[in-house]
Write an enzyme that holds these catalytic residues in place. Structure first.
Site, PDB file in Angstrom:
ATOM      1  N   ASN A   1      14.767 133.731 -37.355  1.00 51.03           N
ATOM      2  CA  ASN A   1      14.153 134.982 -37.774  1.00 51.03           C
ATOM      3  C   ASN A   1      15.182 136.108 -37.710  1.00 51.03           C
ATOM      4  O   ASN A   1      15.985 136.172 -36.778  1.00 51.03           O
ATOM      5  CB  ASN A   1      12.967 135.324 -36.859  1.00 51.03           C
ATOM      6  CG  ASN A   1      11.858 134.292 -36.961  1.00 51.03           C
ATOM      7  OD1 ASN A   1      11.569 133.801 -38.039  1.00 51.03           O
ATOM      8  ND2 ASN A   1      11.236 133.957 -35.841  1.00 51.03           N
TER       9      ASN A   1
ATOM     10  N   HIS B   1      15.349 128.297 -33.937  1.00 50.62           N
ATOM     11  CA  HIS B   1      14.165 127.596 -33.451  1.00 50.62           C
ATOM     12  C   HIS B   1      14.200 126.175 -34.013  1.00 50.62           C
ATOM     13  O   HIS B   1      14.484 125.974 -35.202  1.00 50.62           O
ATOM     14  CB  HIS B   1      12.884 128.251 -34.003  1.00 50.62           C
ATOM     15  CG  HIS B   1      12.587 129.614 -33.470  1.00 50.62           C
ATOM     16  ND1 HIS B   1      11.692 129.844 -32.454  1.00 50.62           N
ATOM     17  CD2 HIS B   1      13.040 130.828 -33.839  1.00 50.62           C
ATOM     18  CE1 HIS B   1      11.606 131.135 -32.215  1.00 50.62           C
ATOM     19  NE2 HIS B   1      12.410 131.765 -33.055  1.00 50.62           N
TER      20      HIS B   1
ATOM     21  N   HIS C   1      19.187 132.947 -32.544  1.00 52.14           N
ATOM     22  CA  HIS C   1      18.722 131.673 -32.006  1.00 52.14           C
ATOM     23  C   HIS C   1      18.073 130.877 -33.120  1.00 52.14           C
ATOM     24  O   HIS C   1      17.348 131.416 -33.950  1.00 52.14           O
ATOM     25  CB  HIS C   1      17.734 131.884 -30.857  1.00 52.14           C
ATOM     26  CG  HIS C   1      16.674 132.899 -31.132  1.00 52.14           C
ATOM     27  ND1 HIS C   1      16.899 134.252 -31.046  1.00 52.14           N
ATOM     28  CD2 HIS C   1      15.378 132.757 -31.510  1.00 52.14           C
ATOM     29  CE1 HIS C   1      15.798 134.897 -31.346  1.00 52.14           C
ATOM     30  NE2 HIS C   1      14.847 134.022 -31.649  1.00 52.14           N
TER      31      HIS C   1
ATOM     32  N   ASP D   1      11.415 126.536 -25.621  1.00 50.81           N
ATOM     33  CA  ASP D   1      10.804 127.848 -25.811  1.00 50.81           C
ATOM     34  C   ASP D   1       9.685 128.021 -24.785  1.00 50.81           C
ATOM     35  O   ASP D   1       8.898 127.103 -24.549  1.00 50.81           O
ATOM     36  CB  ASP D   1      10.249 127.975 -27.237  1.00 50.81           C
ATOM     37  CG  ASP D   1       9.970 129.419 -27.609  1.00 50.81           C
ATOM     38  OD1 ASP D   1      10.672 129.952 -28.490  1.00 50.81           O
ATOM     39  OD2 ASP D   1       9.057 130.032 -27.000  1.00 50.81           O
ATOM     40  N   ILE D   2       9.602 129.201 -24.217  1.00 53.98           N
ATOM     41  CA  ILE D   2       8.606 129.473 -23.174  1.00 53.98           C
ATOM     42  C   ILE D   2       7.184 129.537 -23.759  1.00 53.98           C
ATOM     43  O   ILE D   2       6.199 129.354 -23.032  1.00 53.98           O
ATOM     44  CB  ILE D   2       8.971 130.803 -22.441  1.00 53.98           C
ATOM     45  CG1 ILE D   2       8.383 130.818 -21.040  1.00 53.98           C
ATOM     46  CG2 ILE D   2       8.565 132.020 -23.242  1.00 53.98           C
ATOM     47  CD1 ILE D   2       8.940 131.932 -20.168  1.00 53.98           C
TER      48      ILE D   2
ATOM     49  N   VAL E   1      13.848 138.667 -29.846  1.00 55.04           N
ATOM     50  CA  VAL E   1      15.015 138.641 -28.941  1.00 55.04           C
ATOM     51  C   VAL E   1      16.254 138.787 -29.815  1.00 55.04           C
ATOM     52  O   VAL E   1      16.504 137.956 -30.709  1.00 55.04           O
ATOM     53  CB  VAL E   1      15.075 137.336 -28.127  1.00 55.04           C
ATOM     54  CG1 VAL E   1      16.292 137.356 -27.209  1.00 55.04           C
ATOM     55  CG2 VAL E   1      13.794 137.150 -27.300  1.00 55.04           C
TER      56      VAL E   1
HETATM   57  P1  5GP Z   1      12.018 135.259 -32.091  1.00 53.84           P
HETATM   58  O1  5GP Z   1      10.617 135.806 -32.114  1.00 53.84           O
HETATM   59  O2  5GP Z   1      13.015 136.320 -31.665  1.00 53.84           O
HETATM   60  O3  5GP Z   1      12.429 134.545 -33.330  1.00 53.84           O
HETATM   61  O4  5GP Z   1      12.014 134.151 -30.967  1.00 53.84           O
HETATM   62  C1  5GP Z   1      12.180 134.439 -29.609  1.00 53.84           C
HETATM   63  C2  5GP Z   1      11.651 133.262 -28.876  1.00 53.84           C
HETATM   64  O5  5GP Z   1      12.109 133.322 -27.546  1.00 53.84           O
HETATM   65  C3  5GP Z   1      10.122 133.212 -28.824  1.00 53.84           C
HETATM   66  O6  5GP Z   1       9.656 132.005 -29.427  1.00 53.84           O
HETATM   67  C4  5GP Z   1       9.812 133.304 -27.342  1.00 53.84           C
HETATM   68  O7  5GP Z   1       8.711 132.499 -26.962  1.00 53.84           O
HETATM   69  C5  5GP Z   1      11.115 132.859 -26.698  1.00 53.84           C
HETATM   70  N1  5GP Z   1      11.366 133.457 -25.404  1.00 53.84           N
HETATM   71  C6  5GP Z   1      11.282 134.772 -25.098  1.00 53.84           C
HETATM   72  N2  5GP Z   1      11.610 134.976 -23.812  1.00 53.84           N
HETATM   73  C7  5GP Z   1      11.895 133.752 -23.304  1.00 53.84           C
HETATM   74  C8  5GP Z   1      12.305 133.324 -22.008  1.00 53.84           C
HETATM   75  O8  5GP Z   1      12.461 134.085 -21.064  1.00 53.84           O
HETATM   76  N3  5GP Z   1      12.508 131.997 -21.837  1.00 53.84           N
HETATM   77  C9  5GP Z   1      12.354 131.097 -22.873  1.00 53.84           C
HETATM   78  N4  5GP Z   1      12.582 129.814 -22.587  1.00 53.84           N
HETATM   79  N5  5GP Z   1      11.976 131.471 -24.108  1.00 53.84           N
HETATM   80  C10 5GP Z   1      11.751 132.797 -24.313  1.00 53.84           C
END
Ligand code: 5GP
Length: 120
Positions: free
Chosen positions: A87, A102, A100, A30-31, A96
């Protein structure tokens, strides 16, 4: 569904720290990590949210968990423990819209996970 940044990662159009790949899924760091170990396991076939899965996705969703477990074993934190989270939609914090899993580990993780002060 419209393409997300995760499709670009699958297609190597943008860089990511990819730690695992097979025919059905990809895992990458995760970034914006929320724990010392924090990576995402995503299906290569995009599905927007958990609400959009159906019977045909039964094996694919199970596969994401099997991949998470395999990576945890390979990286040596399976026995110590880890958390998986998916989520679904905005109130849960999904940002996103390509499902996915986590995977968080590397420190004691508090429960419950939310930090808001709202009464339920
Ligand atoms: P969500 O909030 O949708 O459950 O999780 C999306 C996750 O994707 C977040 O933890 C966010 O940090 C990660 N994320 C968003 N954009 C990128 C990206 O471009 N590269 C990577 N490696 N992670 C990303």
């Amino acid at each position: 569904m419209s393409e997300t940044i995760f499709t670009k990662i699958i297609n190597r159009e943008i860089p990511a720290d990819i730690i695992y790949e097979d025919d059905l899924c990809l895992a990458f760091s995760d970034i914006n990590p929320q724990a010392p170990i924090h990576f995402l396991v995503i299906p290569k076939r995009p599905i927007a949210t958990l609400n959009d899965i159906s019977e045909v996705d039964r094996e694919l969703v199970g596969h994401l968990f099997l991949a998470a477990k395999k990576i945890a074993e390979e990286k040596g934190f399976a026995d110590e423990g880890y958390r998986t989270v998916m989520n679904c939609n905005e109130s849960a914090g999904q940002t996103v819209f390509h499902i996915h899993l986590h995977v968080l580990a590397g420190k004691p993780l508090g429960w419950p996970p939310y930090t808001d002060k709202l009464k339920v």
